[in-house]
Design an enzyme around this catalytic site. Structure first.
Site, mmCIF file in Angstrom:
data_model
loop_
_atom_site.group_PDB
_atom_site.id
_atom_site.type_symbol
_atom_site.label_atom_id
_atom_site.label_comp_id
_atom_site.label_asym_id
_atom_site.label_seq_id
_atom_site.Cartn_x
_atom_site.Cartn_y
_atom_site.Cartn_z
ATOM 1 N N GLU A 59 2.373 -22.701 -0.635
ATOM 2 C CA GLU A 59 2.740 -21.773 0.449
ATOM 3 C C GLU A 59 2.269 -22.309 1.792
ATOM 4 O O GLU A 59 2.971 -22.202 2.802
ATOM 5 C CB GLU A 59 2.159 -20.378 0.174
ATOM 6 C CG GLU A 59 2.858 -19.705 -1.011
ATOM 7 C CD GLU A 59 2.705 -18.191 -1.029
ATOM 8 O OE1 GLU A 59 1.557 -17.730 -0.914
ATOM 9 O OE2 GLU A 59 3.717 -17.475 -1.178
ATOM 10 N N ALA A 104 -3.294 -10.570 -5.909
ATOM 11 C CA ALA A 104 -3.279 -9.320 -5.144
ATOM 12 C C ALA A 104 -2.681 -8.203 -6.003
ATOM 13 O O ALA A 104 -3.111 -7.054 -5.934
ATOM 14 C CB ALA A 104 -2.454 -9.511 -3.876
#
Ligand code: NAD
Length: 401
Positions: free
Chosen positions: A165, A314
């Site tokens: 990312e 997350a």
């Protein structure tokens, strides 16, 4: 009054507080965090690249809590003593609790490799991500004076989701960096150095090949099978395969993204743990303490199928927060707790703003639809963590590029 103390306002801790504060009862919540703000840790790479300013992924913790029921305390947790039911804080000193939620998040894992702390940049919170961006800019400016081509090189150590990312976000900003340095965009080199021979082991081969293809098209170099042995000043030293002879790649910017471990506090507190993670019971409580929950990146929750802990994400942290609020409400009413069942909805990663890949349910997503899905997930998280106000202020609505 019964005192519930929650340590850390990341995905797990803040979700616990936001759900528990809706419950009635004779209890008070104290939420403690070293920062005054919550940040969306999944988007740190966009701060590191300079794609967004820190305020895009942060909001004040007090805006997300009901201050009639919850007191927010900005302080650093140093240690937890579950036998004495106290927490040691840097500024406030000792504080006692009746119920405790430990959700102190992650730190970078250096695996004891020499030079990592001294010579590589970390990307673990808003400040360190911002430092990466400032460092890149300073390297580009320095190039104008020195013409040292190494200053135009960005090396990312580890090609897990975080590394990929970040590489995608760096590629998005290539032209901006080139302009500062006064060079052509293609002169800015971006390299991921990865120990394994392939990437994204959680996906099938087709998906991993797709990712490699996008990475190549975006002119990101992927060095596979390169085990990093040392980081020197401006130099990543690695070996290939069984050959112990050292090779190296030089770069003005070196970022360390080879994995994470749970907060240092877990070790400092003398918990039985591995890489800062405590193996929890099926209801997310600490195995020895009835009123202590350990959730998020400091928690190891076993996947009954693989008999290994689920990876820390997350997604699982948020679900653990929700479940902990439910179980605390049960305990506060004198009821039995419920077991946590992780509902894995999938994984989506971006490779820059308009590319991505992932799996949601049985659906494989590639390219632009994946990047849209990633934005939808970020927006959902903003609603979970901060509510509609934060979604409207910080949400990603640039779905149509
Ligand atoms: P990771 O452990 O998933 O990846 C780290 C990579 O670094 C691995 O590929 C590993 O082989 C490599 N590595 C380790 N030591 C090395 C060495 N000495 N030399 C070279 N390479 C080395 O860690 P991460 O990417 O930081 O992710 C942490 C967790 O967060 C994971 O569970 C991940 O799935 C999750 N995450 C999810 C998303 C998403 O869903 N979009 C994004 C980021 C992170």
């Amino acid at each position: 009054m019964t005192e519930v103390v929650v340590l850390g306002a990341g995905y797990a801790g803040l979700k616990t507080v936001r759900d528990l504060q809706k419950q009635s009862g004779d209890f008070h919540i104290t939420l403690i965090d070293r920062n005054s703000y919550h940040y969306e840790a999944t988007e740190l790479h966009e701060i590191a690249s300079g794609t967004h300013q820190p305020d895009k992924i942060t909001f004040p913790i007090v805006d997300a809590i009901d201050t009639k029921k919850v007191t927010f305390l900005q302080d650093k947790v140093e240690k937890v003593d579950c036998d004495a039911k106290t927490i040691q804080l840097e500024k406030t000193g000792n504080m006692s609790y009746d119920y405790l939620v430990i959700s102190l998040g992650f730190r970078s894992e250096g695996f004891g490799i020499p030079g990592v702390v001294e010579n590589a940049l970390q990307m673990v919170d808003v400040d360190s991500a911002n430092q990466v961006h400032e460092h890149v800019l300073s390297m580009m400016k320095k190039y104008r004076e020195t013409k040292d081509a190494n200053l135009l090189k960005l090396v990312i150590c580890g090609a897990g989701f975080t590394g990929i990312e970040l590489a995608g976000a760096f590629a998005d900003e290539r032209s901006a960096y080139a302009e500062i340095a006064g060079v052509k965009p293609e002169e800015i080199s971006i390299t991921c150095v990865e120990a394994m021979d392939s990437i994204l082991p959680m996906f099938d081969r087709d998906m991993a090949n797709y990712a490699m293809d996008v990475i190549q098209k975006r002119n990101i170099t992927l060095m596979l099978g390169a085990k990093i042995k040392e980081i020197q000043d401006g130099k990543v030293v690695y070996t290939k395969g069984d050959d112990e002879a050292p090779n190296f790649v030089e770069a003005g910017t070196i970022v360390w993204t080879t994995g994470v471990s749970g907060s240092q506090v877990m070790e400092e507190s003398g918990f039985e743990q591995r890489r800062g993670r405590v193996v929890v019971q099926s209801d997310l409580r600490h195995p020895h303490y009835e009123t202590v929950y350990v959730i998020g990146d400091v928690s190891a929750f076993m996947n009954p199928e693989s008999n290994r802990p689920y990876p820390t994400t997350a997604q699982i942290a948020t679900q653990m927060g929700k479940h902990t609020a439910k179980n605390l409400a049960h305990q506060l009413r004198g009821e039995a707790t419920e077991d946590f069942i992780y509902n894995e909805q999938g994984t989506v990663a971006s490779i820059g703003n308009t590319h991505g890949l992932g799996k949601v349910g049985k659906m494989s997503l590639k390219g632009y639809p994946a990047s849209v899905m990633k934005k939808v997930i970020v927006d959902k998280s903003l609603v979970d963590m901060g509510g509609l106000k934060e979604l409207l202020a910080k949400g990603r609505f640039d779905f149509y590029h």
